[in-house]
Write an enzyme that holds these catalytic residues in place. Sequence first.
Site, PDB file in Angstrom:
ATOM      1  N   CYS A  52       0.829  -1.216   0.000  1.00  0.00           N
ATOM      2  CA  CYS A  52       0.000   0.000   0.000  1.00  0.00           C
ATOM      3  C   CYS A  52       0.863   1.267   0.000  1.00  0.00           C
ATOM      4  O   CYS A  52       1.991   1.272   0.513  1.00  0.00           O
ATOM      5  CB  CYS A  52      -0.881   0.045   1.238  1.00  0.00           C
ATOM      6  SG  CYS A  52      -2.116  -1.242   1.338  1.00  0.00           S
ATOM      7  N   GLU A  54       0.584   3.985   1.787  1.00  0.00           N
ATOM      8  CA  GLU A  54       0.916   4.502   3.120  1.00  0.00           C
ATOM      9  C   GLU A  54       2.192   3.845   3.652  1.00  0.00           C
ATOM     10  O   GLU A  54       3.064   4.497   4.228  1.00  0.00           O
ATOM     11  CB  GLU A  54      -0.218   4.211   4.113  1.00  0.00           C
ATOM     12  CG  GLU A  54      -1.545   4.870   3.785  1.00  0.00           C
ATOM     13  CD  GLU A  54      -2.439   4.015   2.889  1.00  0.00           C
ATOM     14  OE1 GLU A  54      -1.924   3.305   2.012  1.00  0.00           O
ATOM     15  OE2 GLU A  54      -3.652   4.077   3.078  1.00  0.00           O
ATOM     16  N   CYS A  85      -6.240   0.676   5.057  1.00  0.00           N
ATOM     17  CA  CYS A  85      -6.459  -0.714   5.471  1.00  0.00           C
ATOM     18  C   CYS A  85      -5.885  -0.942   6.875  1.00  0.00           C
ATOM     19  O   CYS A  85      -5.080  -0.152   7.380  1.00  0.00           O
ATOM     20  CB  CYS A  85      -5.835  -1.673   4.456  1.00  0.00           C
ATOM     21  SG  CYS A  85      -4.052  -1.864   4.617  1.00  0.00           S
TER      22      CYS A  85
END
Length: 124
Positions: A52, A54, A85
């Site tokens: 991801c 982030e 998430c």
Amino acid sequence: MNKELIKIAKKVSQNAHAPYSNFKVGAALITKSGKIFSGCNVENASYGLTMCAERVAIFKAVSEGFKEFIEMVIYVDSDTLFSPCGACRQVIAEFSSDIKITIFSNKEQIETTIKELLPLAFKL
Ligand code: THU
């Protein structure tokens, strides 16, 4: 909310390697000392290897010696808002127990904190 981070998160989302989901995400964070790091999601044909946006931004910062973060901005190139998430929430919480988080799409935006997104975070 930091306008520079918004600009960077939007820009870096365009580097996303997302041929499978076509869901482009960009993240930008600022450290206590004012340094900015960014990341995009990086997918893989072996889907579970996807990383991801982030976590890419956080891992880039940590690998350069920065661990104290003030604010993170997350952008998804969509009209719908989404929120990070669970894995990313846990990784964010590892480094910053009260980081500000702004999430925005092409139509909406919300400001929150990691405390709100991951109450009672697991810590050792
Ligand atoms: N994704 C992120 O980059 N951040 C999140 O918090 C959730 C999901 C990415 C992973 C994958 O490339 C795509 O979005 C669809 O799940």
